[in-house]
Design a protein around this motif. Structure first.
Motif, PDB file in Angstrom:
ATOM      1  N   SER A 277     -35.814  83.890  62.483  1.00 52.66           N
ATOM      2  CA  SER A 277     -36.604  83.162  61.353  1.00 52.66           C
ATOM      3  C   SER A 277     -35.742  83.209  59.872  1.00 52.66           C
ATOM      4  CB  SER A 277     -37.436  85.092  60.427  1.00 52.66           C
ATOM      5  OG  SER A 277     -38.738  84.709  61.665  1.00 52.66           O
ATOM      6  N   THR A 278     -34.413  84.203  59.788  1.00 54.99           N
ATOM      7  CA  THR A 278     -33.895  83.620  58.745  1.00 54.99           C
ATOM      8  C   THR A 278     -32.496  82.242  58.771  1.00 54.99           C
ATOM      9  OG1 THR A 278     -33.541  85.992  58.174  1.00 54.99           O
ATOM     10  CG2 THR A 278     -31.870  84.602  57.959  1.00 54.99           C
ATOM     11  N   LEU A 279     -32.364  82.458  60.401  1.00 57.29           N
ATOM     12  CA  LEU A 279     -31.984  80.628  60.868  1.00 57.29           C
ATOM     13  C   LEU A 279     -32.670  80.032  60.261  1.00 57.29           C
ATOM     14  CD1 LEU A 279     -29.988  81.666  64.597  1.00 57.29           C
ATOM     15  CD2 LEU A 279     -28.975  82.024  61.779  1.00 57.29           C
ATOM     16  N   MET A 280     -33.560  80.119  60.746  1.00 60.36           N
ATOM     17  CA  MET A 280     -34.335  78.652  59.936  1.00 60.36           C
ATOM     18  C   MET A 280     -34.786  78.504  58.974  1.00 60.36           C
ATOM     19  SD  MET A 280     -38.212  78.747  62.463  1.00 60.36           S
ATOM     20  CE  MET A 280     -39.081  80.896  62.025  1.00 60.36           C
ATOM     21  N   ASP A 281     -34.117  79.121  58.054  1.00 58.23           N
ATOM     22  CA  ASP A 281     -34.709  79.167  56.263  1.00 58.23           C
ATOM     23  C   ASP A 281     -33.206  78.715  55.719  1.00 58.23           C
ATOM     24  OD1 ASP A 281     -37.036  80.652  56.123  1.00 58.23           O
ATOM     25  OD2 ASP A 281     -35.877  82.689  55.201  1.00 58.23           O
ATOM     26  N   LEU A 282     -32.194  78.767  56.636  1.00 59.54           N
ATOM     27  CA  LEU A 282     -30.541  78.816  56.663  1.00 59.54           C
ATOM     28  C   LEU A 282     -30.955  76.560  57.095  1.00 59.54           C
ATOM     29  CD1 LEU A 282     -28.606  81.073  57.556  1.00 59.54           C
ATOM     30  CD2 LEU A 282     -28.724  80.573  55.822  1.00 59.54           C
ATOM     31  N   ALA A 283     -31.477  76.516  58.045  1.00 57.53           N
ATOM     32  CA  ALA A 283     -31.565  75.478  59.074  1.00 57.53           C
ATOM     33  C   ALA A 283     -32.238  73.931  57.544  1.00 57.53           C
ATOM     34  CB  ALA A 283     -32.178  75.316  60.282  1.00 57.53           C
ATOM     35  N   TYR A 284     -33.627  74.950  57.333  1.00 57.22           N
ATOM     36  CA  TYR A 284     -34.261  73.590  56.111  1.00 57.22           C
ATOM     37  C   TYR A 284     -33.062  73.593  54.708  1.00 57.22           C
ATOM     38  CZ  TYR A 284     -38.012  73.087  53.114  1.00 57.22           C
ATOM     39  OH  TYR A 284     -38.856  71.927  53.170  1.00 57.22           O
ATOM     40  N   THR A 285     -33.026  75.053  54.639  1.00 58.58           N
ATOM     41  CA  THR A 285     -32.063  74.761  52.639  1.00 58.58           C
ATOM     42  C   THR A 285     -30.982  74.705  52.998  1.00 58.58           C
ATOM     43  OG1 THR A 285     -31.177  77.014  53.301  1.00 58.58           O
ATOM     44  CG2 THR A 285     -33.041  76.486  52.324  1.00 58.58           C
ATOM     45  N   GLU A 286     -30.347  73.656  54.124  1.00 56.79           N
ATOM     46  CA  GLU A 286     -28.973  73.551  54.782  1.00 56.79           C
ATOM     47  C   GLU A 286     -28.018  74.354  53.956  1.00 56.79           C
ATOM     48  OE1 GLU A 286     -29.570  69.071  53.849  1.00 56.79           O
ATOM     49  OE2 GLU A 286     -29.478  69.348  56.115  1.00 56.79           O
ATOM     50  N   ARG A 287     -28.038  75.619  53.257  1.00 54.51           N
ATOM     51  CA  ARG A 287     -27.256  76.343  52.768  1.00 54.51           C
ATOM     52  C   ARG A 287     -25.463  76.733  53.750  1.00 54.51           C
ATOM     53  NH1 ARG A 287     -25.675  74.836  48.517  1.00 54.51           N
ATOM     54  NH2 ARG A 287     -25.298  77.220  47.756  1.00 54.51           N
ATOM     55  N   PRO A 288     -24.707  77.058  53.701  1.00 56.75           N
ATOM     56  CA  PRO A 288     -23.209  77.697  54.082  1.00 56.75           C
ATOM     57  C   PRO A 288     -23.798  79.307  53.907  1.00 56.75           C
ATOM     58  CG  PRO A 288     -22.387  77.426  51.950  1.00 56.75           C
ATOM     59  CD  PRO A 288     -24.256  76.731  52.151  1.00 56.75           C
ATOM     60  N   ALA A 289     -23.460  79.838  55.537  1.00 57.22           N
ATOM     61  CA  ALA A 289     -23.631  81.263  55.726  1.00 57.22           C
ATOM     62  C   ALA A 289     -22.702  81.895  56.777  1.00 57.22           C
ATOM     63  CB  ALA A 289     -25.182  81.468  57.096  1.00 57.22           C
ATOM     64  N   TYR A 290     -22.798  83.145  56.250  1.00 55.62           N
ATOM     65  CA  TYR A 290     -21.647  83.889  57.400  1.00 55.62           C
ATOM     66  C   TYR A 290     -22.962  85.292  58.025  1.00 55.62           C
ATOM     67  CZ  TYR A 290     -17.764  86.704  58.895  1.00 55.62           C
ATOM     68  OH  TYR A 290     -17.034  87.274  59.551  1.00 55.62           O
ATOM     69  N   GLN A 300     -29.892  87.500  68.730  1.00 52.95           N
ATOM     70  CA  GLN A 300     -28.594  87.652  67.476  1.00 52.95           C
ATOM     71  C   GLN A 300     -27.522  87.593  67.934  1.00 52.95           C
ATOM     72  OE1 GLN A 300     -29.101  90.105  64.249  1.00 52.95           O
ATOM     73  NE2 GLN A 300     -31.721  90.169  64.401  1.00 52.95           N
ATOM     74  N   TYR A 301     -27.040  87.933  68.674  1.00 58.63           N
ATOM     75  CA  TYR A 301     -26.074  88.376  69.456  1.00 58.63           C
ATOM     76  C   TYR A 301     -25.888  86.330  69.949  1.00 58.63           C
ATOM     77  CZ  TYR A 301     -23.615  92.759  67.987  1.00 58.63           C
ATOM     78  OH  TYR A 301     -23.490  93.224  67.409  1.00 58.63           O
ATOM     79  N   TYR A 302     -26.630  86.258  70.814  1.00 58.52           N
ATOM     80  CA  TYR A 302     -26.590  85.036  71.853  1.00 58.52           C
ATOM     81  C   TYR A 302     -26.657  83.872  70.629  1.00 58.52           C
ATOM     82  CZ  TYR A 302     -28.591  81.055  73.649  1.00 58.52           C
ATOM     83  OH  TYR A 302     -28.573  79.507  74.426  1.00 58.52           O
ATOM     84  N   LEU A 303     -27.746  84.229  69.496  1.00 61.66           N
ATOM     85  CA  LEU A 303     -27.955  82.671  68.532  1.00 61.66           C
ATOM     86  C   LEU A 303     -26.661  82.885  67.502  1.00 61.66           C
ATOM     87  CD1 LEU A 303     -31.418  83.982  67.354  1.00 61.66           C
ATOM     88  CD2 LEU A 303     -30.701  81.887  68.563  1.00 61.66           C
ATOM     89  N   ALA A 304     -26.044  84.088  67.089  1.00 62.28           N
ATOM     90  CA  ALA A 304     -24.394  83.871  66.258  1.00 62.28           C
ATOM     91  C   ALA A 304     -23.244  82.879  67.341  1.00 62.28           C
ATOM     92  CB  ALA A 304     -24.626  85.244  66.230  1.00 62.28           C
ATOM     93  N   ARG A 305     -23.587  83.429  68.256  1.00 60.85           N
ATOM     94  CA  ARG A 305     -22.547  82.933  69.168  1.00 60.85           C
ATOM     95  C   ARG A 305     -22.286  81.561  69.411  1.00 60.85           C
ATOM     96  NH1 ARG A 305     -23.330  87.403  72.468  1.00 60.85           N
ATOM     97  NH2 ARG A 305     -21.141  89.554  72.351  1.00 60.85           N
ATOM     98  N   LYS A 306     -23.714  81.047  70.057  1.00 63.70           N
ATOM     99  CA  LYS A 306     -24.416  79.319  69.748  1.00 63.70           C
ATOM    100  C   LYS A 306     -24.202  79.077  68.427  1.00 63.70           C
ATOM    101  CE  LYS A 306     -28.357  76.705  70.217  1.00 63.70           C
ATOM    102  NZ  LYS A 306     -28.372  75.935  69.714  1.00 63.70           N
ATOM    103  N   LEU A 307     -24.536  78.993  66.935  1.00 67.83           N
ATOM    104  CA  LEU A 307     -24.047  78.597  66.533  1.00 67.83           C
ATOM    105  C   LEU A 307     -23.266  78.094  66.028  1.00 67.83           C
ATOM    106  CD1 LEU A 307     -27.422  79.539  64.613  1.00 67.83           C
ATOM    107  CD2 LEU A 307     -27.272  77.424  65.710  1.00 67.83           C
ATOM    108  N   GLY A 308     -22.068  79.563  66.176  1.00 65.19           N
ATOM    109  CA  GLY A 308     -20.603  79.996  65.854  1.00 65.19           C
ATOM    110  C   GLY A 308     -19.976  79.320  66.839  1.00 65.19           C
ATOM    111  N   ASN A 309     -20.310  78.524  68.116  1.00 67.08           N
ATOM    112  CA  ASN A 309     -19.226  77.923  69.063  1.00 67.08           C
ATOM    113  C   ASN A 309     -19.600  76.168  68.688  1.00 67.08           C
ATOM    114  OD1 ASN A 309     -18.969  79.675  70.341  1.00 67.08           O
ATOM    115  ND2 ASN A 309     -20.086  79.401  72.086  1.00 67.08           N
ATOM    116  N   GLU A 310     -21.409  75.863  67.941  1.00 71.16           N
ATOM    117  CA  GLU A 310     -21.297  74.644  67.505  1.00 71.16           C
ATOM    118  C   GLU A 310     -20.973  74.574  65.950  1.00 71.16           C
ATOM    119  OE1 GLU A 310     -25.864  74.571  67.084  1.00 71.16           O
ATOM    120  OE2 GLU A 310     -26.049  74.172  69.335  1.00 71.16           O
ATOM    121  N   GLY A 311     -19.745  75.313  65.494  1.00 72.74           N
ATOM    122  CA  GLY A 311     -19.406  74.834  64.181  1.00 72.74           C
ATOM    123  C   GLY A 311     -20.405  75.242  63.026  1.00 72.74           C
ATOM    124  N   LEU A 312     -21.598  75.838  62.997  1.00 66.96           N
ATOM    125  CA  LEU A 312     -22.227  75.719  61.562  1.00 66.96           C
ATOM    126  C   LEU A 312     -22.274  76.684  60.602  1.00 66.96           C
ATOM    127  CD1 LEU A 312     -25.706  74.648  63.853  1.00 66.96           C
ATOM    128  CD2 LEU A 312     -24.045  73.820  62.108  1.00 66.96           C
TER     129      LEU A 312
END
Length: 333
Positions: A277-290, A300-312
């Motif tokens: 849900s937090t990732l959906m908020d970030l995607a919608y607002t287009e804010r930089p995040a860590y 959550q580890y899967y999603l962090a790795r996926k989005l990290g590998n995509e350079g997001l």
């Protein structure tokens, strides 16, 4: 369509299930439907604050104990307790139906929230679980898929239909044999522009004890940077609202949608969990995040790795969290 009576029941594992239901609730109200809400714990507190005029009903808590390591073995050991909670919430939902005669149930990952003979939809972005390479993960996956196909008429997935979407292998492909609707990512936030006020906003969420462990870690590390301005959102909607200043750290237990949207806009960097849900908020607002995944939650580890590998979004383990590295990521004011 004639006005319907709709029961919406988000899970209380963190706030994400409740927050992502907000646009669905608003859409049903806009169509003139009568909406009832039901949940437990912090999710129920959030719903009561966000929709004070809607009837809110209390459901039994699943009372799952969260580990510091992998979630699935402890979850398997707690399955008897989970099934008892599912049976209890099923009985509560049937009693509510006897009283209010619902036409539809929309359950966000509450497995006992369905009513035979009416339309039931099950919301989940995680229809395929990570860690299926071992017997525990496969067992939980089988139960998850069986329950959705057996007791719910539709599977609603808050992601884009085209692979990989936001959730990747978690939400694609649809479950075989389940009628599926991809809703697109859901966010309660408003996208806006504002002057940067905070170098970093820490958005805490998720279950205890990890929420409190990470908060203590953050509060210790910000003391080393007195020249910076930080905001800490504790993710505790059950606590009365306040704002308190602790040195260079402004702290609040929770924010409503308008204030949270503004906080996102006023922050040079968002540091948060990699909950969906937090990732959906970030995607919608287009804010930089860590991102800092919740320990013990493979999703959550899967999603962090996926989005990290995509350079997001860059990310790190909670144990390795280093504010200095995050400040190097965050643009200056």
């Amino acid at each position: 369509m004639p006005a319907q009576k709709i029961l919406i029941t988000p899970l209380d594992w963190g706030l994400g299930h409740a927050t992502r239901c907000v646009p669905l609730i608003q859409a049903q109200l806009a169509q003139g439907h009568e909406v009832h809400l039901a949940s437990s714990g912090r999710a129920l507190a959030f719903l009561r604050q966000t929709f004070p005029k809607l009837p809110c009903h209390e459901l039994p808590d699943y009372a799952v104990t969260y580990p510091k390591a992998n979630l699935y073995w402890p979850l398997l050991r707690q399955l008897p307790k989970v099934f008892l909670a599912i049976m209890r919430e099923y009985r509560v939902v049937q009693a509510l139906h006897q009283q209010f005669q619902f036409n539809t149930v929309i359950s966000d990952q509450r497995f006992g929230c369905y009513i035979p003979g009416i339309f039931n939809a099950f919301i989940s972005h995680q229809i395929h679980l990570p860690a299926q390479h071992w017997v525990g993960g496969r067992t939980v996956q089988w139960i998850n898929a069986f329950w959705i196909r057996t007791y719910f008429q539709e599977s609603w997935i808050p992601d884009w239909e085209e692979y990989p979407g936001l959730a990747g292998d978690l939400s694609h492909p649809p479950l075989p044999g389940a009628k599926t609707r991809y809703l697109g990512p859901l966010s309660r936030l408003h996208k806006m522009e504002a002057q940067i006020v905070y170098r970093i906003a820490f958005i805490l969420s998720g279950p205890e004890p990890q929420r409190s462990i990470w908060e203590a870690q953050i509060r210790e590390q910000v003391r080393a940077f007195p020249q910076e301005h930080f905001f800490l959102l504790q993710g505790k909607p059950e606590v009365p609202f306040f704002e308190t200043q602790d040195g260079n750290l402004l702290i609040s237990p929770h924010l409503d949608t308008a204030k949270l949207s503004l906080l996102f806009a006023q922050s040079a960097l968002i540091i948060c969990r990699s909950g969906y849900s937090t990732l959906m908020d970030l995607a919608y607002t287009e804010r930089p995040a860590y991102l800092v995944p919740t320990p013990g939650q493979p999703e959550q580890y899967y999603l962090a790795r996926k989005l990290g590998n995509e350079g997001l979004y860059p990310w790190s383990d909670q144990a390795d969290f280093d504010l200095q590295k995050c400040l190097e990521t965050a643009p200056s004011h």
